[in-house]
Design a protein around this motif. Structure first.
Motif, mmCIF file in Angstrom:
data_model
loop_
_atom_site.group_PDB
_atom_site.id
_atom_site.type_symbol
_atom_site.label_atom_id
_atom_site.label_comp_id
_atom_site.label_asym_id
_atom_site.label_seq_id
_atom_site.Cartn_x
_atom_site.Cartn_y
_atom_site.Cartn_z
ATOM 1 N N ARG A 35 5.788 -20.788 -45.519
ATOM 2 C CA ARG A 35 6.959 -21.433 -46.126
ATOM 3 C C ARG A 35 7.794 -22.206 -45.104
ATOM 4 N N GLU A 36 8.007 -21.598 -43.944
ATOM 5 C CA GLU A 36 9.000 -22.135 -43.008
ATOM 6 C C GLU A 36 8.463 -23.123 -41.980
ATOM 7 N N PHE A 37 7.181 -23.029 -41.660
ATOM 8 C CA PHE A 37 6.665 -23.749 -40.494
ATOM 9 C C PHE A 37 5.632 -24.785 -40.897
ATOM 10 N N ASN A 38 5.501 -25.851 -40.098
ATOM 11 C CA ASN A 38 4.466 -26.845 -40.387
ATOM 12 C C ASN A 38 3.585 -27.154 -39.173
ATOM 13 N N MET A 39 3.683 -26.306 -38.143
ATOM 14 C CA MET A 39 2.766 -26.397 -36.989
ATOM 15 C C MET A 39 2.437 -24.966 -36.585
ATOM 16 N N ILE A 40 1.181 -24.722 -36.272
ATOM 17 C CA ILE A 40 0.722 -23.364 -35.978
ATOM 18 C C ILE A 40 0.007 -23.345 -34.632
ATOM 19 N N THR A 41 0.332 -22.335 -33.819
ATOM 20 C CA THR A 41 -0.395 -22.072 -32.579
ATOM 21 C C THR A 41 -1.024 -20.686 -32.688
ATOM 22 N N ALA A 42 -2.274 -20.551 -32.298
ATOM 23 C CA ALA A 42 -2.903 -19.230 -32.239
ATOM 24 C C ALA A 42 -2.307 -18.473 -31.047
ATOM 25 N N GLU A 43 -1.759 -17.282 -31.303
ATOM 26 C CA GLU A 43 -1.081 -16.564 -30.213
ATOM 27 C C GLU A 43 -2.064 -16.164 -29.116
ATOM 28 N N ASN A 44 -3.270 -15.789 -29.477
ATOM 29 C CA ASN A 44 -4.287 -15.382 -28.496
ATOM 30 C C ASN A 44 -5.698 -15.886 -28.804
ATOM 31 N N LYS A 47 -7.692 -18.646 -26.721
ATOM 32 C CA LYS A 47 -7.672 -18.512 -25.261
ATOM 33 C C LYS A 47 -9.089 -18.258 -24.733
ATOM 34 N N PRO A 48 -9.302 -18.480 -23.427
ATOM 35 C CA PRO A 48 -10.661 -18.382 -22.892
ATOM 36 C C PRO A 48 -11.358 -17.040 -23.144
ATOM 37 N N ASP A 49 -10.627 -15.935 -23.035
ATOM 38 C CA ASP A 49 -11.301 -14.643 -23.257
ATOM 39 C C ASP A 49 -11.737 -14.469 -24.704
ATOM 40 N N ALA A 50 -11.007 -15.132 -25.621
ATOM 41 C CA ALA A 50 -11.358 -15.026 -27.045
ATOM 42 C C ALA A 50 -12.511 -15.950 -27.413
ATOM 43 N N THR A 51 -12.553 -17.145 -26.826
ATOM 44 C CA THR A 51 -13.512 -18.151 -27.289
ATOM 45 C C THR A 51 -14.830 -18.171 -26.524
ATOM 46 N N GLU A 52 -14.838 -17.615 -25.296
ATOM 47 C CA GLU A 52 -16.103 -17.595 -24.534
ATOM 48 C C GLU A 52 -16.279 -16.226 -23.875
ATOM 49 N N PRO A 53 -16.474 -15.183 -24.682
ATOM 50 C CA PRO A 53 -16.527 -13.823 -24.139
ATOM 51 C C PRO A 53 -17.676 -13.617 -23.158
ATOM 52 N N GLN A 72 -5.519 -25.061 -44.743
ATOM 53 C CA GLN A 72 -5.558 -24.903 -46.201
ATOM 54 C C GLN A 72 -4.163 -24.980 -46.813
ATOM 55 N N ARG A 73 -3.152 -24.738 -46.001
ATOM 56 C CA ARG A 73 -1.760 -24.795 -46.467
ATOM 57 C C ARG A 73 -1.059 -26.075 -46.018
ATOM 58 N N GLY A 74 -1.816 -26.990 -45.453
ATOM 59 C CA GLY A 74 -1.245 -28.270 -45.044
ATOM 60 C C GLY A 74 -0.503 -28.226 -43.729
ATOM 61 N N LEU A 75 -0.707 -27.177 -42.950
ATOM 62 C CA LEU A 75 -0.016 -27.039 -41.668
ATOM 63 C C LEU A 75 -0.916 -27.552 -40.552
ATOM 64 N N LYS A 76 -0.318 -28.161 -39.537
ATOM 65 C CA LYS A 76 -1.085 -28.647 -38.399
ATOM 66 C C LYS A 76 -1.227 -27.537 -37.353
ATOM 67 N N VAL A 77 -2.141 -27.773 -36.405
ATOM 68 C CA VAL A 77 -2.472 -26.739 -35.411
ATOM 69 C C VAL A 77 -2.454 -27.327 -34.004
ATOM 70 N N ARG A 78 -1.783 -26.612 -33.090
ATOM 71 C CA ARG A 78 -1.850 -26.909 -31.655
ATOM 72 C C ARG A 78 -2.871 -25.964 -31.022
ATOM 73 N N GLY A 79 -3.694 -26.472 -30.145
ATOM 74 C CA GLY A 79 -4.664 -25.631 -29.435
ATOM 75 C C GLY A 79 -4.043 -25.031 -28.183
ATOM 76 N N HIS A 80 -4.265 -23.738 -27.976
ATOM 77 C CA HIS A 80 -3.672 -23.025 -26.833
ATOM 78 C C HIS A 80 -4.641 -21.929 -26.408
ATOM 79 N N THR A 81 -5.209 -21.932 -25.260
ATOM 80 C CA THR A 81 -5.143 -22.890 -24.148
ATOM 81 C C THR A 81 -6.514 -22.922 -23.482
ATOM 82 N N LEU A 82 -6.844 -23.940 -22.702
ATOM 83 C CA LEU A 82 -8.211 -24.098 -22.199
ATOM 84 C C LEU A 82 -8.413 -23.583 -20.778
ATOM 85 N N ALA A 83 -7.458 -23.818 -19.887
ATOM 86 C CA ALA A 83 -7.621 -23.400 -18.487
ATOM 87 C C ALA A 83 -6.355 -22.698 -18.028
#
Ligand code: XIL
Length: 297
Positions: A35-44, A47-53, A72-83
């Protein structure tokens, strides 16, 4: 306007939050977030440990859960983080030299390929400076001082359409050595054509009534280098209403400050939960700080 996202949109900005995939099944949490937000960041989850175990073996299930929920809710996404020096998978922590440098590039390529064309921005490099303004000593730094620009060049090639950001904390006070260290790097990158589009100021504040010295000057000074700025991980000890209003106003006063993201939904969701630093209490009720932000937007 009646929500943070809609109020921010009146000036062409966004208002975002960090989301934890494990909390999405909580309906109080997901209802407020959508309801309140229109940009989303994955908290964890991105991150490198999550995406390339394991080296060369990428996992996007949790990251995609957040990405899909948001889009699906029309919210945009920021990627966090690569290095980043932290939250590296164990195999990466144990690498050094040219092997680590190549692993970093491979990681950027692997993750960015998966999200190519889908994200608003990537925090390509996170927290690479010491408090005294020098480069942080990390396994990545020890691969050579050019590791940050190597990361940004690889990122631009991997996804030419996504905004590439440098992200850090304690770079809000213009008089602070770390702020100047980051500023000098961004100025150097712009002068030499190293691809960079934005600076993320994490904005983890410790409360009190006033903002870190000349916060707005910091935002406008970075912007004057030709990059966008964003407040990427906002939380404030005890949700000081004056600090929340002030940081919101500072962003609104700088044309290239493109949006604000708070680092969680309810106080109970926060990595600093003992400091009650967010805009909703543990029951999901709007706090005074919520109103101070909404009124400032
Ligand atoms: C934090 C998360 O909120 C925690 O859940 C996790 O245990 C540690 O990382 N700077 C950043 C964020 O860039 O990724 C960090 O997030 C907070 C500090």
């Amino acid at each position: 306007e009646s929500t943070l996202g809609a109020a921010a949109a009146q000036s062409g900005r966004y208002f975002g939050t960090a989301i934890a995939a494990s909390r999405l099944s909580n309906s109080t949490y997901s209802t407020i977030a959508a309801r309140e937000f229109n940009m989303i960041t994955a908290e964890n989850e991105m991150k490198p440990d999550a995406t390339e175990p394991n080296r060369g073996q990428f996992t996007f299930s949790a990251g995609d859960q957040i990405y899909n929920w948001a889009t699906q809710r029309g919210l945009k996404v920021r990627g966090h983080t690569l290095a980043w020096h932290a939250q590296q998978p164990g195999w990466m922590q144990n690498l050094s030299g040219s092997t680590l440098r190549q692993a970093m590039i491979d990681h950027i390529n692997g993750v960015m390929a998966h999200y190519k064309g889908k994200l608003a921005a990537w925090d390509v490099v996170n927290e690479a400076f010491e408090e005294n303004g020098s480069r942080r000593n990390s396994n990545l730094q020890r691969t050579g001082n050019d590791w940050i620009e190597a990361a940004f060049r690889a990122a631009r090639t991997a996804d030419p359409s996504v905004k590439l950001c440098y992200n850090d904390y304690n770079i809000e006070n213009w008089s602070y050595a770390k702020t100047q260290g980051v500023y000098n790097m961004i100025r150097d990158f712009k002068s030499r054509g190293v691809p960079i589009d934005c600076v993320g100021l994490q904005t983890h504040f410790t409360g009190g009534s006033s903002l870190p010295g000349n916060f707005q000057t910091t935002l406008s000074s970075f912007a004057a280098l030709g990059v966008d700025v964003a407040l990427t991980e906002v939380d404030v000890t005890n949700s000081s209403t004056s600090q929340y209003a002030g940081l919101t106003q500072a962003c609104l006063n700088v044309p290239r400050c493109i949006g604000i993201t708070v680092w969680g939904v309810r106080d109970s969701d926060s990595w600093r939960s003992s400091e009650s630093p967010l805009l909703f209490d543990g029951n999901g009720n709007k706090k005074a700080a919520y109103t101070s932000v909404l009124n400032a937007l």
